[in-house]
Design a protein around this motif. Structure first.
Motif, PDB file in Angstrom:
ATOM      1  N   ARG A  74       0.834  -1.214   0.000  1.00 14.00           N
ATOM      2  CA  ARG A  74       0.000   0.000   0.000  1.00 14.00           C
ATOM      3  C   ARG A  74       0.866   1.260   0.000  1.00 14.00           C
ATOM      4  O   ARG A  74       0.585   2.237  -0.699  1.00 14.00           O
ATOM      5  CB  ARG A  74      -0.941  -0.014   1.203  1.00 14.00           C
ATOM      6  CG  ARG A  74      -2.051  -1.041   1.163  1.00 14.00           C
ATOM      7  CD  ARG A  74      -2.843  -1.010   2.475  1.00 14.00           C
ATOM      8  NE  ARG A  74      -3.419   0.307   2.705  1.00 14.00           N
ATOM      9  CZ  ARG A  74      -3.631   0.816   3.927  1.00 14.00           C
ATOM     10  NH1 ARG A  74      -3.273   0.128   5.010  1.00 14.00           N
ATOM     11  NH2 ARG A  74      -4.186   2.001   4.071  1.00 14.00           N
ATOM     12  N   ALA A  75       1.961   1.223   0.776  1.00 17.45           N
ATOM     13  CA  ALA A  75       2.855   2.397   0.835  1.00 17.45           C
ATOM     14  C   ALA A  75       3.487   2.656  -0.528  1.00 17.45           C
ATOM     15  O   ALA A  75       3.529   3.795  -1.010  1.00 17.45           O
ATOM     16  CB  ALA A  75       3.932   2.178   1.896  1.00 17.45           C
ATOM     17  N   PHE A 109       0.815   4.062  -2.840  1.00 17.40           N
ATOM     18  CA  PHE A 109       0.486   5.455  -2.475  1.00 17.40           C
ATOM     19  C   PHE A 109       1.558   6.398  -3.016  1.00 17.40           C
ATOM     20  O   PHE A 109       1.257   7.446  -3.609  1.00 17.40           O
ATOM     21  CB  PHE A 109       0.388   5.553  -0.952  1.00 17.40           C
ATOM     22  CG  PHE A 109       0.052   6.906  -0.411  1.00 17.40           C
ATOM     23  CD1 PHE A 109       1.041   7.709   0.154  1.00 17.40           C
ATOM     24  CD2 PHE A 109      -1.251   7.389  -0.453  1.00 17.40           C
ATOM     25  CE1 PHE A 109       0.742   8.968   0.668  1.00 17.40           C
ATOM     26  CE2 PHE A 109      -1.563   8.647   0.061  1.00 17.40           C
ATOM     27  CZ  PHE A 109      -0.558   9.437   0.621  1.00 17.40           C
ATOM     28  N   HIS A 148       1.315   9.676  -6.152  1.00 18.91           N
ATOM     29  CA  HIS A 148       1.350  11.059  -5.638  1.00 18.91           C
ATOM     30  C   HIS A 148       2.720  11.682  -5.888  1.00 18.91           C
ATOM     31  O   HIS A 148       3.733  11.001  -5.880  1.00 18.91           O
ATOM     32  CB  HIS A 148       1.084  11.070  -4.129  1.00 18.91           C
ATOM     33  CG  HIS A 148      -0.337  10.760  -3.753  1.00 18.91           C
ATOM     34  ND1 HIS A 148      -0.757   9.497  -3.397  1.00 18.91           N
ATOM     35  CD2 HIS A 148      -1.438  11.551  -3.678  1.00 18.91           C
ATOM     36  CE1 HIS A 148      -2.043   9.531  -3.109  1.00 18.91           C
ATOM     37  NE2 HIS A 148      -2.481  10.757  -3.270  1.00 18.91           N
ATOM     38  N   CYS A 156       1.799  16.500   1.964  1.00 19.41           N
ATOM     39  CA  CYS A 156       1.513  15.200   2.588  1.00 19.41           C
ATOM     40  C   CYS A 156       1.644  15.360   4.097  1.00 19.41           C
ATOM     41  O   CYS A 156       2.742  15.643   4.590  1.00 19.41           O
ATOM     42  CB  CYS A 156       2.498  14.141   2.098  1.00 19.41           C
ATOM     43  SG  CYS A 156       2.195  12.506   2.815  1.00 19.41           S
ATOM     44  N   THR A 173      -3.256  16.241   1.770  1.00 21.95           N
ATOM     45  CA  THR A 173      -3.335  14.790   1.615  1.00 21.95           C
ATOM     46  C   THR A 173      -2.925  14.173   2.951  1.00 21.95           C
ATOM     47  O   THR A 173      -1.855  14.498   3.462  1.00 21.95           O
ATOM     48  CB  THR A 173      -2.397  14.309   0.493  1.00 21.95           C
ATOM     49  OG1 THR A 173      -2.790  14.949  -0.730  1.00 21.95           O
ATOM     50  CG2 THR A 173      -2.475  12.803   0.336  1.00 21.95           C
ATOM     51  N   VAL A 218      -2.142  11.213   5.761  1.00 21.08           N
ATOM     52  CA  VAL A 218      -1.729   9.871   6.186  1.00 21.08           C
ATOM     53  C   VAL A 218      -2.045   9.773   7.676  1.00 21.08           C
ATOM     54  O   VAL A 218      -1.536  10.566   8.469  1.00 21.08           O
ATOM     55  CB  VAL A 218      -0.233   9.625   5.947  1.00 21.08           C
ATOM     56  CG1 VAL A 218       0.190   8.253   6.487  1.00 21.08           C
ATOM     57  CG2 VAL A 218       0.105   9.736   4.456  1.00 21.08           C
ATOM     58  N   ASP A 256      -6.480   9.827   3.628  1.00 18.65           N
ATOM     59  CA  ASP A 256      -6.201   9.325   2.266  1.00 18.65           C
ATOM     60  C   ASP A 256      -5.426   8.016   2.345  1.00 18.65           C
ATOM     61  O   ASP A 256      -5.448   7.200   1.443  1.00 18.65           O
ATOM     62  CB  ASP A 256      -5.386  10.370   1.489  1.00 18.65           C
ATOM     63  CG  ASP A 256      -6.173  11.655   1.297  1.00 18.65           C
ATOM     64  OD1 ASP A 256      -7.086  11.646   0.455  1.00 18.65           O
ATOM     65  OD2 ASP A 256      -5.916  12.624   2.033  1.00 18.65           O
ATOM     66  N   PHE A 257      -4.659   7.838   3.441  1.00 17.39           N
ATOM     67  CA  PHE A 257      -3.953   6.595   3.701  1.00 17.39           C
ATOM     68  C   PHE A 257      -4.147   6.342   5.198  1.00 17.39           C
ATOM     69  O   PHE A 257      -3.684   7.137   6.018  1.00 17.39           O
ATOM     70  CB  PHE A 257      -2.469   6.708   3.378  1.00 17.39           C
ATOM     71  CG  PHE A 257      -1.710   5.404   3.424  1.00 17.39           C
ATOM     72  CD1 PHE A 257      -1.714   4.592   4.553  1.00 17.39           C
ATOM     73  CD2 PHE A 257      -0.992   4.961   2.336  1.00 17.39           C
ATOM     74  CE1 PHE A 257      -1.022   3.387   4.606  1.00 17.39           C
ATOM     75  CE2 PHE A 257      -0.284   3.769   2.364  1.00 17.39           C
ATOM     76  CZ  PHE A 257      -0.300   2.980   3.508  1.00 17.39           C
ATOM     77  N   LEU A 262       7.312   4.814   3.703  1.00 13.42           N
ATOM     78  CA  LEU A 262       7.002   5.916   2.784  1.00 13.42           C
ATOM     79  C   LEU A 262       8.280   6.657   2.394  1.00 13.42           C
ATOM     80  O   LEU A 262       8.464   7.037   1.233  1.00 13.42           O
ATOM     81  CB  LEU A 262       5.986   6.868   3.421  1.00 13.42           C
ATOM     82  CG  LEU A 262       4.575   6.291   3.612  1.00 13.42           C
ATOM     83  CD1 LEU A 262       3.701   7.250   4.427  1.00 13.42           C
ATOM     84  CD2 LEU A 262       3.909   5.988   2.272  1.00 13.42           C
TER      85      LEU A 262
END
Ligand code: F1P
Length: 358
Positions: free
Chosen positions: A204-205, A208, A212, A265, A291, A293, A308-309, A333
């Motif tokens: 997922r990281a 993501f 972006h 972010c 955005t 996290v 968003d995450f 990330l």
């Protein structure tokens, strides 16, 4: 930006990040069987005040350990960069009766940490406890007692599992007898909870990051999570050469939020004690277009909607047990952002694994 195509692919950093659950268990076994750990625990249990000292990530580790130790033991605790003891000793309140000092250095070789430990012994006759990931280290030669956690060392330059493993060891050091805030079994619980989620979290990281392009990286946290947020920002900077700023969550409203935009972010490390107030900031920053996290143990509906995450650890543990696992997603990330930008996170630009001064 580095030249693309010429990049040596990272080989150490990601496996080291992903190895953290099992490394936490291995390092806990290491310290449990280490006589130096017991000796250090005896020395510190008698101290009315403890100062934690380190450099770079190890200074942020000192800050996290100081916060955790204060909450666990009720002692007065502080954290300082080793350079402050060397340059401004009169600002460091070294004359506190019974003061003990913990010097933290993954390599056990950082010149400022070694020189600070030597100065404390020679000029101030203050007892020092060292903690490092190196065996037979320079640090062990200058501290009264030194704990070694070699299973947590890294080949890569940036600190990842060494940071979280030494943090857990320091929290255990501050809790001679299991307490409700850091009970026996807490490390096993968070290791199991994270292990189950880590492969999908990494995927997922990476996804993501791939969709972006961020201009700014903000890290927000309160209480004992603030130092972890500072380390999270340093990971993004070290591994991807990106600018990262860290604030106390509610402080972000008082001016810095002016930069919020979709390419900002904003990573929230959400405490349980402050969840209501911190999640309100999260929702506001989402409304400003940032955005988001969100990292938490269990997300309230407002965070679930606005994130968003979203990463939820979902472990039945106390607040302080969350400090280490909350750092893993920011490490991932930072790693994937660095790779996307064409860097090799194993060998970040301009960095050396240890800062040795002449
Ligand atoms: C401290 C440190 C690291 C940093 C870089 C250079 O090292 O500043 O925090 O990420 O690797 O060294 P140490 O004293 O913990 O070995």
């Amino acid at each position: 930006m580095p030249t693309s195509g010429s990049q040596v692919r990272s080989t150490h950093t990601l496996p080291e990040i992903l190895s953290q659950p099992q490394t936490w268990l291995a390092s806990q076994c290491e310290v449990a069987g280490d006589p130096a750990f017991q000796a250090a625990q005896n020395r510190l249990s008698a101290a009315p005040e403890i100062l934690f000292v380190g450099c770079g990530s190890s200074f942020y580790l000192a800050e996290a350990a100081a916060a955790g130790c204060r909450l666990l033991s009720g002692k007065t605790t502080r954290a300082l960069p080793a350079s402050e003891l060397l340059l401004f000793p009169n600002l460091c309140a070294l004359d506190v009766p019974g003061l003990k000092i913990v010097v933290i250095s993954r390599s056990g070789r950082t010149s400022e940490a070694i020189r600070a430990a030597e100065m404390l012994t020679k000029n101030h006759r203050i007892e020092t406890v060292g903690i490092t990931c190196a065996l037979d280290s320079e640090l062990a030669k200058v501290c009264d007692v030194t704990i070694a956690v070699p299973s947590a060392d890294e080949h890569s330059m940036v600190m990842t599992r060494s940071f979280t493993s030494m943090l857990l060891a320091l929290l255990r050091l501050a809790t001679p007898t299991a307490s409700a805030q850091f009970p026996n079994g807490a490390i096993e619980s968070v290791a199991a909870a994270l292990s189950a989620k880590l492969p999908s979290l990494n995927d997922r990281a990476e996804a993501f990051v791939s969709v972006h392009n961020f201009a700014d990286y903000i890290y927000l946290a309160q209480g004992p999570f603030f130092a972890v947020a500072r380390e999270a920002g340093l990971k993004m900077t070290e591994m991807s050469c990106s600018y990262a700023q860290t604030y106390h969550t509610l402080e972000f409203r008082h001016g810095p939020k002016s930069i919020v935009a979709p390419q900002t972010c904003i990573t929230f490390l959400l405490s349980e004690a402050g969840m209501q107030a911190e999640s309100e900031v999260l929702v506001e920053m989402k409304e400003l277009g940032g955005t988001i996290v969100a990292i938490c143990n269990r997300a309230p509906e407002s965070v679930r909607r606005a994130g968003d995450f979203l990463f939820e650890l979902e472990a039945d543990v106390s607040e302080l047990s969350l400090l280490a696992p909350f750092l893993v997603l920011p490490q991932l990330l930072g790693f994937h952002t660095g790779v996307k930008k064409g860097f090799n996170p194993d060998e970040p630009k301009n960095l050396s694994r240890v800062v040795i001064l002449d």
